[in-house]
Design a protein around this motif. Structure first.
Motif, PDB file in Angstrom:
ATOM      1  N   UNK A 159       0.853  -1.171   0.000  1.00  0.00           N
ATOM      2  CA  UNK A 159       0.000   0.000   0.000  1.00  0.00           C
ATOM      3  C   UNK A 159       0.894   1.227   0.000  1.00  0.00           C
ATOM      4  N   UNK A 160       0.435   2.316  -0.620  1.00  0.00           N
ATOM      5  CA  UNK A 160       1.220   3.551  -0.642  1.00  0.00           C
ATOM      6  C   UNK A 160       1.522   4.041   0.777  1.00  0.00           C
ATOM      7  N   UNK A 161       0.634   3.747   1.702  1.00  0.00           N
ATOM      8  CA  UNK A 161       0.894   3.992   3.118  1.00  0.00           C
ATOM      9  C   UNK A 161       1.543   2.714   3.647  1.00  0.00           C
ATOM     10  N   UNK A 162       2.872   2.678   3.645  1.00  0.00           N
ATOM     11  CA  UNK A 162       3.613   1.438   3.880  1.00  0.00           C
ATOM     12  C   UNK A 162       3.173   0.666   5.115  1.00  0.00           C
ATOM     13  N   UNK A 163       2.749   1.344   6.161  1.00  0.00           N
ATOM     14  CA  UNK A 163       2.297   0.677   7.375  1.00  0.00           C
ATOM     15  C   UNK A 163       1.053  -0.164   7.159  1.00  0.00           C
ATOM     16  N   UNK A 164       0.344   0.086   6.071  1.00  0.00           N
ATOM     17  CA  UNK A 164      -0.864  -0.683   5.767  1.00  0.00           C
ATOM     18  C   UNK A 164      -0.580  -1.930   4.931  1.00  0.00           C
ATOM     19  N   UNK A 165       0.675  -2.151   4.598  1.00  0.00           N
ATOM     20  CA  UNK A 165       1.054  -3.328   3.825  1.00  0.00           C
ATOM     21  C   UNK A 165       0.819  -4.589   4.651  1.00  0.00           C
ATOM     22  N   UNK A 166       0.371  -5.644   3.989  1.00  0.00           N
ATOM     23  CA  UNK A 166       0.129  -6.924   4.651  1.00  0.00           C
ATOM     24  C   UNK A 166       1.127  -7.945   4.129  1.00  0.00           C
ATOM     25  N   UNK A 167       1.782  -8.629   5.045  1.00  0.00           N
ATOM     26  CA  UNK A 167       2.749  -9.665   4.678  1.00  0.00           C
ATOM     27  C   UNK A 167       2.036 -10.938   4.222  1.00  0.00           C
ATOM     28  N   UNK A 168       2.720 -11.734   3.430  1.00  0.00           N
ATOM     29  CA  UNK A 168       2.162 -12.995   2.928  1.00  0.00           C
ATOM     30  C   UNK A 168       1.807 -13.949   4.058  1.00  0.00           C
ATOM     31  N   UNK A 169       2.671 -14.036   5.071  1.00  0.00           N
ATOM     32  CA  UNK A 169       2.439 -14.953   6.182  1.00  0.00           C
ATOM     33  C   UNK A 169       1.165 -14.588   6.937  1.00  0.00           C
ATOM     34  N   UNK A 170       1.009 -13.297   7.190  1.00  0.00           N
ATOM     35  CA  UNK A 170      -0.183 -12.841   7.914  1.00  0.00           C
ATOM     36  C   UNK A 170      -1.439 -13.047   7.082  1.00  0.00           C
ATOM     37  N   UNK A 171      -1.341 -12.879   5.772  1.00  0.00           N
ATOM     38  CA  UNK A 171      -2.488 -13.114   4.900  1.00  0.00           C
ATOM     39  C   UNK A 171      -2.917 -14.580   4.969  1.00  0.00           C
ATOM     40  N   UNK A 172      -1.962 -15.494   4.855  1.00  0.00           N
ATOM     41  CA  UNK A 172      -2.278 -16.926   4.890  1.00  0.00           C
ATOM     42  C   UNK A 172      -2.877 -17.323   6.241  1.00  0.00           C
ATOM     43  N   UNK A 173      -2.287 -16.844   7.325  1.00  0.00           N
ATOM     44  CA  UNK A 173      -2.791 -17.193   8.655  1.00  0.00           C
ATOM     45  C   UNK A 173      -4.169 -16.594   8.885  1.00  0.00           C
ATOM     46  N   UNK A 174      -4.370 -15.352   8.449  1.00  0.00           N
ATOM     47  CA  UNK A 174      -5.691 -14.726   8.617  1.00  0.00           C
ATOM     48  C   UNK A 174      -6.760 -15.484   7.840  1.00  0.00           C
ATOM     49  N   UNK A 175      -6.440 -15.937   6.640  1.00  0.00           N
ATOM     50  CA  UNK A 175      -7.401 -16.731   5.867  1.00  0.00           C
ATOM     51  C   UNK A 175      -7.756 -18.013   6.616  1.00  0.00           C
ATOM     52  N   UNK A 176      -6.751 -18.673   7.172  1.00  0.00           N
ATOM     53  CA  UNK A 176      -7.004 -19.920   7.904  1.00  0.00           C
ATOM     54  C   UNK A 176      -7.853 -19.667   9.142  1.00  0.00           C
TER      55      UNK A 176
END
Length: 126
Positions: free
Chosen positions: A45-62
């Motif tokens: 995201x242009x606001x770098x603090x709003x970027x989501x890491x791949x690991x967190x995305x996978x865990x959040x989906x689970x």
């Protein structure tokens, strides 16, 4: 599921990464103790603090699908280096278990393995 299959799932997820700023795509695949696999990629995201890491995305989906027990997570990035999770992701992985196998892979699928607690000694817990 073999380690190589989990890494392949992470490599496929990496292709969906949205990385217009860093140009550093990351993919992750988490294996639940029930045998399900959930994948994720980094989303910048242009606001770098709003970027989501791949690991967190996978865990959040689970977690959003009711899974909270993990046996392994594979992480791949677009370089020849072994892709280690950032500090925030280490804390989130360890939140779900001190003995989760973390497979840190490179673009060729070669990997190194550590347990989640090894990557974050003295992790925070209540």
């Amino acid at each position: 599921m073999t380690d190589q299959q989990l890494i392949t799932a992470a490599l496929l997820a990496q292709k969906n990464a949205y990385v217009p700023y860093s140009k550093f795509p990351v993919g992750a695949a988490v294996l639940t103790k029930s045998g399900k696999v959930f994948t994720g990629c980094n989303v910048e995201n242009a606001s770098y603090g709003s970027t989501t890491c791949a690991e967190r995305t996978a865990i959040a989906k689970a977690v959003s699908e009711g899974e909270r027990e993990f046996s392994a997570i594979a992480i791949v990035c677009g370089s020849g280096e072994y892709c280690s999770p950032c500090g925030s992701c280490r804390q989130i992985i360890t939140e779900f278990g001190e003995d989760i196998r973390v497979l840190m892979a490179n673009k060729d699928g070669e990997y190194r393995e550590k347990l989640s607690a090894e990557l974050l000694p003295g992790f925070f817990k209540l």
